[in-house]
Scaffold this motif. Structure first.
Motif, mmCIF file in Angstrom:
data_model
loop_
_atom_site.group_PDB
_atom_site.id
_atom_site.type_symbol
_atom_site.label_atom_id
_atom_site.label_comp_id
_atom_site.label_asym_id
_atom_site.label_seq_id
_atom_site.Cartn_x
_atom_site.Cartn_y
_atom_site.Cartn_z
ATOM 1 N N CYS A 167 34.416 5.369 -34.707
ATOM 2 C CA CYS A 167 34.700 4.038 -34.161
ATOM 3 C C CYS A 167 33.445 3.409 -33.575
ATOM 4 O O CYS A 167 33.232 2.201 -33.669
ATOM 5 C CB CYS A 167 35.793 4.125 -33.095
ATOM 6 S SG CYS A 167 37.390 4.586 -33.779
ATOM 7 N N ILE A 168 32.610 4.252 -32.965
ATOM 8 C CA ILE A 168 31.343 3.729 -32.441
ATOM 9 C C ILE A 168 30.467 3.271 -33.600
ATOM 10 O O ILE A 168 29.871 2.195 -33.565
ATOM 11 C CB ILE A 168 30.641 4.804 -31.574
ATOM 12 C CG1 ILE A 168 31.493 5.091 -30.328
ATOM 13 C CG2 ILE A 168 29.233 4.355 -31.183
ATOM 14 C CD1 ILE A 168 30.983 6.215 -29.451
ATOM 15 N N ALA A 169 30.439 4.082 -34.660
ATOM 16 C CA ALA A 169 29.655 3.696 -35.841
ATOM 17 C C ALA A 169 30.158 2.367 -36.391
ATOM 18 O O ALA A 169 29.383 1.477 -36.737
ATOM 19 C CB ALA A 169 29.767 4.784 -36.906
ATOM 20 N N ARG A 170 31.484 2.227 -36.435
ATOM 21 C CA ARG A 170 32.083 1.007 -36.960
ATOM 22 C C ARG A 170 31.672 -0.193 -36.101
ATOM 23 O O ARG A 170 31.377 -1.263 -36.605
ATOM 24 C CB ARG A 170 33.599 1.172 -36.946
ATOM 25 C CG ARG A 170 34.374 0.079 -37.606
ATOM 26 C CD ARG A 170 35.835 0.448 -37.664
ATOM 27 N NE ARG A 170 36.425 0.498 -36.340
ATOM 28 C CZ ARG A 170 37.627 1.051 -36.072
ATOM 29 N NH1 ARG A 170 38.327 1.601 -37.037
ATOM 30 N NH2 ARG A 170 38.092 1.047 -34.855
ATOM 31 N N ALA A 171 31.642 0.046 -34.778
ATOM 32 C CA ALA A 171 31.290 -1.051 -33.881
ATOM 33 C C ALA A 171 29.817 -1.408 -33.982
ATOM 34 O O ALA A 171 29.457 -2.587 -33.977
ATOM 35 C CB ALA A 171 31.652 -0.683 -32.445
ATOM 36 N N ILE A 172 28.917 -0.397 -34.092
ATOM 37 C CA ILE A 172 27.489 -0.737 -34.109
ATOM 38 C C ILE A 172 27.024 -1.190 -35.483
ATOM 39 O O ILE A 172 25.971 -1.800 -35.611
ATOM 40 C CB ILE A 172 26.590 0.431 -33.607
ATOM 41 C CG1 ILE A 172 26.823 1.699 -34.434
ATOM 42 C CG2 ILE A 172 26.841 0.701 -32.136
ATOM 43 C CD1 ILE A 172 25.986 2.885 -33.953
ATOM 44 N N ALA A 173 27.837 -0.939 -36.500
ATOM 45 C CA ALA A 173 27.443 -1.340 -37.848
ATOM 46 C C ALA A 173 27.263 -2.847 -37.953
ATOM 47 O O ALA A 173 26.474 -3.332 -38.757
ATOM 48 C CB ALA A 173 28.480 -0.862 -38.863
#
Lengths: 261, 280, 286
Positions: A167-173
Motif C-alpha cells: 500500500c505504501i508502494a501504491r501511494a508513493i508510486a
C-alpha cells in the motif's frame, strides 16, 4: 492556547484556525486548531482516543468528503492555497497528498495492478513507464525482492506486513508530496512494524509525512516533530526529542508519563 | 481533455445513468404498487368479506369463499410446516452441525427455496390429487408445506447458530439433558429469530399461485371441506382477472390488494422484530 | 428417562431433516416416473420437435423451451443494468434520507406475489405494448419486460447488499489515490463484490426461468417459435399453468410431467451453479 515550537524548515502544510464538525454532531470535534507541518520531516500526532488526531489527518486529503454533512471551517494551506474551499479539485489534491490506512488495503487485483492503479488513474498507459515506476515504488517500499517473481499474483495472498508495504508502494508510486499515515502498524506484528517504521523514516527524503499513532514509542522512534492533541485541541507541538524529554505543558507530561491514555 | 478530466466526465455520465435507472426502476415499481392500492381500495367494500363468489353480474358477490379457503389452506400448511421446519432446523444446528449430511441438507434446502413452485404443484398432483381422484384443499396445503419447509428450516438453523455456545454450556454444566437445553435455553434465545422466519415463510407461501392451480384448484362458492376443491385468494385472483367480466376483474383487484397488504404486513412485522433484535 | 427422551428428540429431528432430502429425491423420481410414458414414446424428439398438438398426440417442447430461454434472457438483459444502477444509487449515491426508505421499499416489493406483477402486466402494460409495437400486446416482449420488473427488486437488493460488503477503508484507499466514484465502484467495489453479484444474478435467472404467474397472464401460451418478439409465445411454466387441468390423455399428462421435470432440472442446475460457484455459504464463526 497551544504551545507551538517554531518550525525552522519550509512548511508542507499549515493549519489555521481549523474547526471540524461531523455530520449531525452538535459540537466540533476539532476546535480552533493552528498547526504548521514541516516539509520533508515526520510529524507524529499523538493523544488519547477521540482526541481528534485521526479526524485532523483525514482532513488533509478531505477524505471526510465521502460522507455527506461533515463541515470544515478555517484554513489548511497547501502550497499557499486553502484546500478547504468547496471548489477544491479533490482528485488532484489526493494525488498530491497520499494516505496509508490502519489496516492494509490491498485492492482485489494483482500486486502489479495494485501499484500501477494510481498511475493508471492518471492516464499513464505506457507499459515501459508503468513497469519502471512499479519496480521503483516497490523497491522504495522495500518489498521488491519479495514480490518481483509474483507480480501477477493476487495481492491478498501477501502477509499483512507485506500488504501494508504494498500500500505504501501504491501511494508513493504516484509521487505525492505529502503522505498521511493513519496508525499504519496497528494491525501488524512487531517485526512488520519495525520494517514499516524504518521505511517511513527513509521516505521523508522525498515526502513530508504525518503519522497518527497510538504508540508513543513509535512517535518517539520515527518522528521529527510531535503534536499532542487532547479533546479536539492541539496542546503542544514540538521537536520530538525535546517534547518527550521536557514537555512544556502539564497535560503533555501527564500523557507521556502514562497518567492517562 | 486530460485523462483526469475524462475520468470526471465518465463519472458524471455513469452516475447520471445510474440515478436515471434507479428512477426508472422505482417508477415501475411504484406504478405497480399505486395501481394495486388504487384499484384495491376502489373495489373494497363490506360485501367482499360477507359474501362468497357468484356468477358474473350478480350484485352480491364477494371473496368470502376465497378468504376462508386461503386461511384454511395456508393455515394447515403453517400448522404442518412450522414444527417440521423448526425440528429439522434444530437437527442441523444442534446435532448435525458441520457434518456432511447437515451441509447437504442445507445446500438442498437453499436450492429448493428458489426452485419453481409450479413443479411442486405437479408433484403434489401426482402423489395426492391423482390417487384421490380429485382436487382438494389438503393437496394445496401439502404443496405449500413443501415450499415452506426449507424456508423455516434454514432460518431456524441460522437463528439457533446465533445463540452463543456459552449459553448452551452453562445449561449443560447444570446437568440438563440436551433436549431440555435445546427446548428451554436455545429455543428461548432464538425465539425472535425463529418467529421472524415463520412470518417470512407464511408470507412467502401465502402469495403462491402456481402450486395451487392443480392441487386445491378452485371453487367459486364457499367450501370448508378440505377434502374438496377449494378457493384461494391467489387462484381466484388469477381466474377473475383473466375473465372477461368487469365485476370479476374488480374482485380480482380487491383480492390482490388484501393479499398484498397481508404479505407486506407480515414482512414489516418480521422486519420490526429483526430490528428490535439487533437493537438489543 | 431423560436419556430416552434425549434419544427420541435427537432421532425425531434427524428423521425430519432427512425427510427434506427424501422429499426432494421423491420429487425427482415421481416426476420421472410420471414422464416415462412420454419419454418412451417421444424420446429426444420431445426437446427437438416444434409441434405441440395434444389432439394429434404430438408433443414437441421446443417452443416452450425456446420461450423460457428467450423471455428469461430478455428479462435479464433488461433487469441487470437497471439493477446495477439501482444498487449503485442505493449504496453510493442516494442521500442518507433516501437510502433507507427506498431500500426498504425495494425489499418489500420483492415480497409482493408474482401473480400481482402478472395482473398489472395484463391490464396496464400489455395495452401500452399493443399501442407502441402493434399486435395483440400479449407477447414474448411483454413477458420479458414484466418478468424483468418482477426480478428487479430482488436483484437490486442483493446487488446492493453485495456492494455494501466492501469495507469502507478499501473504498477510502481508492479515493485517497484520486479515484472518482465510478473508478472506485468499477475497480474496487465491483471486483470485491463480484462473486456475490454474479451469483445473485444467476440465482435470479434460476428463479425467473421457473416463474409462472408473472408471465402466464401476458405470454399467450402459443406453441410457436417466432423471432418476432411481438408475437404471443409460451414457456414451460406457462404451458403447465394453462394445460395441466386440460390434459385428458395419459400421454398428454406424461408430457406435461416431462416438462415439469425438465424445468426442475434446468432451474436446479442454474441455482446450484449460483450456490456452489459463487455464493458459497460462509460458515458461521469461521
Amino acid at each position: 492556547m497551544a504551545t507551538i515550537t517554531q518550525i525552522l524548515e519550509e512548511k508542507a502544510l499549515e493549519v489555521k484556525n481549523f474547526e471540524f464538525t461531523y455530520a449531525g454532531a452538535d459540537a466540533p470535534s476539532i476546535k480552533k486548531l493552528d498547526m504548521p507541518i514541516a516539509k520533508n520531516s515526520i510529524t507524529a500526532l499523538i493523544g488519547p482516543s477521540g482526541c481528534g488526531k485521526t479526524t485532523l489527518l483525514r482532513s488533509f486529503n478531505r477524505i471526510h468528503d465521502l460522507y455527506p454533512g461533515n463541515k470544515y471551517e478555517g484554513e489548511i494551506l497547501f502550497k499557499d492555497r486553502n484546500i478547504l474551499t468547496p471548489k477544491e479539485d479533490l482528485i488532484n489534491l489526493r494525488i498530491k497528498i497520499g494516505m496509508i490506512f490502519q489496516k492494509p488495503t490491498a485492492f482485489p487485483m494483482s500486486i502489479y495492478d495494485n501499484v500501477a492503479y494510481g498511475m493508471r488513474l492518471q492516464g499513464i498507459k505506457n507499459k515501459t513507464e508503468l513497469e519502471g515506476r512499479v519496480e521503483k515504488a516497490l523497491t522504495d517500499a522495500a518489498i521488491w525482492k519479495e514480490v518481483k517473481d509474483r507480480l501477477k499474483h493476487d495481492a491478498n495472498g501477501l502477509s499483512g506486513g507485506q500488504q501494508q508495504r504494498l500500500c505504501i508502494a501504491r501511494a508513493i508510486a504516484v509521487e505525492p508530496e505529502v503522505l498521511l499515515f493513519d496508525e499504519p502498524t496497528s494491525a501488524l506484528d512487531p517485526i512488520s512494524t519495525a520494517g514499516i517504521e524504518e521505511l517511513v523514516v527513509e521516505l521523508k527524503e522525498k515526502v513530508s509525512i504525518i503519522i497518527v499513532t497510538h504508540n508513543m514509542q513509535q512517535a518517539a522512534r520515527v518522528s521529527d516533530y510531535t503534536g499532542f492533541m487532547y479533546l479536539g485541541e492541539l496542546i503542544e507541538l514540538g521537536r520530538t526529542e525535546e517534547m518527550f524529554v521536557t514537555p512544556r505543558e502539564k497535560l503533555t507530561e501527564e500523557y507521556i508519563t502514562g497518567k492517562f491514555g | 481533455m486530460t485523462h483526469t478530466e475524462k475520468r470526471i466526465l465518465t463519472n458524471k455520465i455513469v452516475m447520471t445513468l445510474s440515478t436515471l435507472s434507479a428512477m426508472v426502476g422505482m417508477t415501475f415499481l411504484f406504478w405497480i404498487l399505486g395501481i394495486l392500492v388504487i384499484n384495491g381500495i376502489d373495489a373494497l367494500n363490506w360485501t367482499i368479506f360477507s359474501e362468497a363468489g357468484a356468477p358474473p353480474g350478480y350484485e352480491e358477490s364477494g371473496l368470502k369463499h376465497a378468504l376462508i379457503g386461503q386461511l384454511m389452506i395456508v393455515g394447515v400448511a403453517t400448522f404442518a410446516g412450522v414444527p417440521l421446519g423448526i425440528l429439522a432446523g434444530t437437527y442441523l444446528s444442534e446435532y448435525g452441525q458441520q457434518s456432511k449430511l447437515a451441509e447437504t441438507i442445507r445446500d438442498i434446502s437453499d436450492i429448493m427455496m428458489s426452485a419453481p413452485s409450479i413443479v411442486i404443484g405437479a408433484f403434489v398432483y401426482a402423489i395426492v390429487v391423482a390417487p384421490m381422484g380429485h382436487f382438494s384443499g389438503w393437496a394445496g396445503s401439502v404443496a405449500l408445506t413443501i415450499i415452506m419447509l426449507p424456508i423455516i428450516l434454514r432460518t431456524t438453523d441460522d437463528m439457533l447458530q446465533l445463540v452463543p455456545s456459552t449459553l448452551r454450556e452453562a445449561a449443560f454444566a447444570l446437568g440438563a439433558p440436551k433436549y431440555k437445553v435445546i427446548m428451554q435455553v436455545v429455543y428461548r434465545g432464538a425465539k425472535v429469530g425463529i418467529l421472524t422466519g415463520v412470518l417470512l415463510g407464511v408470507a412467502r407461501v401465502a402469495g403462491e399461485t402456481a402450486p395451487l392451480l392443480f392441487t386445491s384448484f378452485n371453487d367459486n362458492f364457499l367450501n370448508t371441506d378440505m377434502n374438496q376443491p377449494m378457493a384461494s385468494l391467489t387462484v381466484t385472483m388469477f381466474n377473475y382477472a383473466t375473465s372477461p367480466y368487469e365485476d370479476w376483474q374488480k374482485l380480482g383487484w380487491a383480492a390482490a390488494f388484501i393479499l398484498s397488504m397481508f404479505i407486506l404486513g407480515l414482512n414489516i412485522i418480521a422486519r420490526v422484530f429483526l430490528m428490535k433484535k439487533k437493537g438489543k | 428417562m431423560n436419556l430416552i427422551l434425549d434419544k427420541i428428540f435427537a432421532h425425531t429431528t434427524k428423521f425430519i431433516a432427512l425427510g427434506v432430502l427424501l422429499i426432494v429425491a421423491w420429487i425427482f423420481t415421481e416426476l420421472f416416473q410420471q414422464s416415462l410414458v412420454s419419454i418412451q414414446s417421444s424420446g429426444f424428439d420431445f426437446v427437438t420437435q416444434t409441434k405441440w398438438a395434444p389432439n394429434l398426440e404430438k408433443f414437441g417442447a421446443l417452443p416452450a423451451i425456446y420461450g423460457s430461454v428467450v423471455s428469461t434472457f430478455l428479462a435479464m438483459v433488461l433487469a441487470v443494468p437497471v439493477a446495477i444502477g439501482v444498487a449503485i444509487f442505493l449504496s453510493e449515491l442516494a442521500p442518507a434520507k433516501l437510502k433507507s426508505p427506498v431500500g426498504v421499499s425495494i425489499e418489500l416489493l420483492a415480497a409482493i406475489p408474482s401473480v400481482i406483477y402478472g395482473m398489472w402486466g395484463l391490464f396496464y402494460f400489455v395495452p401500452i405494448i399493443r399501442d407502441i409495437v402493434g399486435g395483440v400486446g400479449i407477447s414474448m416482449l411483454s413477458a420479458g419486460i414484466v418478468l424483468s420488473i418482477m426480478i428487479l427488486p430482488f436483484m437490486a437488493a442483493v446487488t446492493r447488499d453485495a456492494m455494501n460488503t466492501t469495507p469502507d477503508i478499501l473504498k477510502e484507499s481508492a479515493y485517497a489515490l484520486g479515484g472518482t466514484k465510478w473508478d472506485v465502484i468499477k475497480d474496487v467495489v465491483m471486483p470485491y463484490a463480484k462473486a456475490g453479484i454474479i451469483g445473485s444474478f444467476i440465482l435470479a435467472l434460476g428463479r425467473a426461468i421457473g416463474e409462472t404467474m408473472a408471465v402466464t397472464f401476458v405470454m399467450g401460451n402459443v406453441h410457436k417459435i417466432s423471432l418476432d418478439l411481438t408475437q404471443p409465445a409460451t414457456s414451460i411454466p406457462v404451458t403447465l399453468a394453462n394445460e395441466f387441468n386440460e390434459a385428458d390423455t395419459g400421454i398428454y399428462y406424461s408430457s406435461l410431467f416431462e416438462l415439469s421435470l425438465l424445468l426442475l432440472v434446468i432451474s436446479f442446475t442454474i441455482i446450484s451453479i449460483a450456490k456452489f460457484y459463487f455464493l458459497r455459504r460462509k460458515r458461521l464463526g469461521a
